[in-house]
Design an enzyme around this catalytic site. Structure first.
Site, PDB file in Angstrom:
ATOM      1  N   ASP A  89       0.871  -1.164   0.000  1.00  0.00           N
ATOM      2  CA  ASP A  89       0.000   0.000   0.000  1.00  0.00           C
ATOM      3  C   ASP A  89       0.919   1.229   0.000  1.00  0.00           C
ATOM      4  O   ASP A  89       2.147   1.108   0.088  1.00  0.00           O
ATOM      5  CB  ASP A  89      -0.973  -0.016   1.185  1.00  0.00           C
TER       6      ASP A  89
HETATM    7  C1  NOJ Z   1      -4.049   3.850  -0.034  1.00  0.00           C
HETATM    8  C2  NOJ Z   1      -5.227   2.936   0.101  1.00  0.00           C
HETATM    9  O1  NOJ Z   1      -5.165   2.264   1.345  1.00  0.00           O
HETATM   10  C3  NOJ Z   1      -5.331   1.907  -1.009  1.00  0.00           C
HETATM   11  O2  NOJ Z   1      -6.551   1.233  -0.874  1.00  0.00           O
HETATM   12  C4  NOJ Z   1      -5.211   2.558  -2.345  1.00  0.00           C
HETATM   13  O3  NOJ Z   1      -5.336   1.593  -3.351  1.00  0.00           O
HETATM   14  C5  NOJ Z   1      -3.881   3.256  -2.431  1.00  0.00           C
HETATM   15  N1  NOJ Z   1      -3.796   4.277  -1.397  1.00  0.00           N
HETATM   16  C6  NOJ Z   1      -3.633   3.890  -3.801  1.00  0.00           C
HETATM   17  O4  NOJ Z   1      -4.473   4.952  -4.013  1.00  0.00           O
END
Ligand code: NOJ
Length: 746
Positions: free
Chosen positions: A293
């Protein structure tokens, strides 16, 4: 080709042709051609450590007022072959421009992947995922992802950071809006439907998107419902309730998995070798790649498990995490770690191979511009069919929570409807969180939708009354005056779309601000009042529900929200949605979910004198609205439950009668309780459902077949099997209202 490259190519081709694939049989989408394999091995043998680290790096594109932009240093990284993928960049022209840099200006000409959070639609925005789940319509859910994939790939994308399949039992957590709710069994079915929808049956097709199952693992169980917080639970709970939906994605062929931000039992997922390698790859057979993430490798330092980013990069790579989202830790430290022999070339090659394989599965080596088709971009986005389906899906996702005296549907005799409330004419809020490339200007507000529905038969008037989340009551008088002029009131209440989603947790989950007070003031006018609720999580609605109003839960419906809701309000569509997450009476009951345990001292509702039982002094144990609950404009009555056991299966049959005065759909739900297990079992577990259309006055036989294997659960040795003995079978309209019968399985 240089002489060395030719030699490499031949050697690799020979190896691939001679050594038979050891991989288990996989869905079509995962098969690589011999030439792809040769290409990948040839590249691997040619890449520098920097280029390898580059393939393992994902960078963010931003948008400014004139369009998408990438930081200048990222542009250089693409040209230097030091970027494997870009996210948040779309539209054919922009993607083509970036792809051209990769395949024409970088040394090895490796194409980029383009990812985005296509969560509930790309341009045509569908209801938020929790709303979709309340439709209990797997076909519609799959179809919405198919449309999302068509639209996203028409604009250059080939990878989505979805589905989010985190089970959550805590409505304080803002990201429940992105999931399927609290139930694992249903969560698995929905997870698989979403993967199928995104990926279709051929990832190489120019209109399918690679899915990314997230957030692995157990991100939906943060302590106190606070985003990014610590997760700690027993292994049995992890296996039984939280892991299965990710496994369902893997089984459905998801091409990638995203590591979650959280730790589990002291090890953050991003550095968790057991999770990423032993479980995901060795036990489940996942053959795609794992992406972090956002900067979650860097966050290993904050977690207190890594000394610095270099140490963090080492831990993540060693754990089996292949791609670094936005953190640059692999790019900055991998070559050094290699020099110091902290990681082996084989470990790096393994990760790079997975990324190159993903590109091959998407057909990018064959044609890097596969997803850059101007004519598709014009023709396949927000078509009339896509919008029609979105409207239909909104109406299927609504849940009728209360309807005293049949306030809904709006009677035909009504001449003037007053729409009152801060969400009455909002387009912006309709999108919900993560609305990809959706544009709020294209959304249909409730007011727009009701006006269209009313045509010239009814007058529709509007007043805001108050804001969503402040304490200003100065608009109440005008709202009351307007209500007095109408013969029917629609009260549009709820949260703003920013009050749920990532980093949007709440400790008080009531209707915010002074909206309950506004409702009280309007109810005093004596007009019939239907509340239309917009929100991204279950709310504690005790006060609102005590008023003599109808309540229609509509969540955030997306582009076609207003039209789809108007279809339900008018009665054109008879609501059939059922909650997939419990609505508590108040926050103190959280976590509250239907499949809890009995405890050693269960409360007997018939014996309230017994004090020393599992209960509260100040509140009932029961929720306000239970899992599986939702009303219809007609009535269903259940009778004649019959259960039979043969050598391998339980068969269950029930009669469901539509005793009301209009046709309607009903979600017939099957639950089971294992009376005595090696480990304690929940008081009820969903094991099946059928959504059936029953005409008014008719009765339909509904039957289920439950193989004994579906009774299996995790034992202390973490093996899954079932224990013989007595089971109670429940069939009904919600988790709380069922017929039941007992059976013995030997
Ligand atoms: C953080 C989020 O937790 C995740 O779900 C997302 O895909 C990413 N950012 C990218 O935007």
């Amino acid at each position: 080709m240089q002489y060395n490259e030719k030699l490499n190519f031949l050697l690799v081709a020979l190896l691939i042709l001679v050594v038979p694939a050891i991989q288990a049989q996989k869905p079509v989408v995962h098969e690589l051609s011999t030439s792809d394999k040769v290409k990948i091995e040839t590249l691997l043998s040619t890449m520098t450590p920097d280029e390898k680290a580059g393939q393992l790096s994902l960078f963010l594109s931003g948008w400014d007022t004139t369009g998408p932009v990438l930081r200048a240093d990222y542009l250089n990284l693409i040209k230097e072959g030091k970027a494997g993928a870009i996210f948040n960049a779309y539209t054919v022209d922009y993607v083509r421009k970036l792809q051209r840099m990769a395949v024409e200006e970088s040394r090895l000409k490796i194409p980029l992947m383009f990812g985005y959070d296509v969560i509930h639609g790309h341009r045509t925005i569908f209801p938020i995922p929790i709303a979709q789940a309340c439709s209990w319509d797997l076909t519609a859910i799959e179809k919405s992802e198919r449309i999302a994939a068509v639209e996203a790939t028409a604009e250059g994308l080939n990878w989505t950071f979805a589905p989010m399949v985190d089970i959550s039992r805590d409505p304080r957590w803002g990201r429940v809006s992105e999931g399927a709710g609290e139930d694992t069994w249903l969560g698995c079915k929905i997870a698989a439907a979403r993967v199928r929808g995104f990926q279709g049956d051929d990832l190489r097709a120019n209109n399918t998107l690679m899915a990314c199952a997230k957030h692995f693992a157990a991100y939906g169980a943060p302590q106190a419902g606070r985003d990014y917080n610590t997760v700690d639970m027993s292994m049995i709970s992890l296996y039984e309730w939280y892991l299965p939906p990710y496994k369902a994605c893997v089984d459905a062929g998801a091409g990638s998995v995203m590591a979650s931000f959280n730790e589990i039992a002291g090890i953050p997922s991003t550095a968790n070798k057991w999770l990423m390698t032993d479980l995901l790859r060795k036990e489940w057979g996942f053959d795609g790649f794992v992406v972090t993430d956002y900067a979650s490798i860097n966050e290993l330092v904050n977690h207190g498990i890594a000394e610095d980013f270099k140490d963090a990069a080492w831990q993540a790579l060693d754990a089996g995490v292949d791609m670094d989202m936005q953190g640059s830790t692999y790019l900055n430290h991998m070559p050094e770690l290699l020099n110091e022999k902290k990681i082996t070339p084989a470990t790096i090659d393994h990760a790079v191979r997975l990324i190159l394989e993903a590109k091959a599965k998407l057909g990018l080596f064959e044609d890097p511009y596969r997803y850059c088709n101007k004519s598709r971009e014009k023709k396949e986005v927000m078509t009339a069919d896509q919008l029609d389906f979105a409207r239909h899906f909104v109406s299927q996702s609504c849940v009728l929570l209360k309807n005293p005296g049949q306030i809904l549907p709006i009677p035909a005799k009504v001449k003037t409807i007053a729409i009152i409330g801060p969400l009455g004419d909002s387009r912006k809020e309709m999108l919900g969180s993560w609305s990809a490339a959706g544009s709020w200007e294209k959304c249909v507000s409730l007011f727009d939708g009701v006006k269209k529905m009313a045509g010239d038969k009814m007058e529709v008037i509007l007043e805001k009354g108050c804001n969503i989340n402040d304490y200003d009551k100065s608009g109440f008088d005008a709202a009351v005056r307007l209500a007095a002029k109408a013969d029917y009131v629609i009260l549009a209440l709820g949260e703003s779309c920013g009050m749920s989603g990532e980093a949007a947790c709440r400790t008080s989950i009531g209707v915010p601000g002074v909206q309950n007070d506004l409702a009280e003031a309007i109810v005093k006018t004596g007009k019939p009042v239907a509340v239309v609720l917009f929100n991204g999580r279950p709310l504690a609605l005790t006060k609102l529900a005590s008023m003599p109003v109808a309540i229609l839960e509509t969540w955030f419906g997306g582009t076609e929200a207003g039209d789809g809701i108007a279809d339900v309000l008018s009665g054109k569509v008879n609501p059939a949605g059922k909650l997939t997450m419990t609505f508590p009476r108040n926050e103190g009951q959280i976590p509250l979910f239907y499949n809890g345990k009995n405890t050693g001292r269960p409360l007997d509702p018939a014996d309230t004198a017994d004090e020393y039982v599992s209960r509260y002094l100040d509140c009932s144990n029961d929720p306000l609205f239970p899992f599986g609950y939702g009303l219809s404009y007609t009535r269903f009555s259940y009778s004649g439950l019959v259960t039979k056991v043969d050598d391998h299966n339980i068969s269950i049959a029930v009669q469901v009668a539509n005793t009301g005065d209009r046709d309607g759909e009903e979600v017939v739900q099957l639950y089971v309780r294992d009376k005595v297990g090696t480990v304690t079992r929940p008081v009820k577990e969903l094991k099946g459902f059928q959504k059936v259309l029953i005409k008014k006055g008719e009765t339909q036989a509904v039957s289920f077949n439950l193989p004994f294997d579906d009774l299996a659960f995790y034992h202390p040795d973490l093996k899954k099997y079932w224990d013989p003995g007595e089971f109670v079978v429940y069939v009904g309209t919600s988790s709380a209202e069922t017929l039941s019968g007992s059976i013995t399985v030997k």
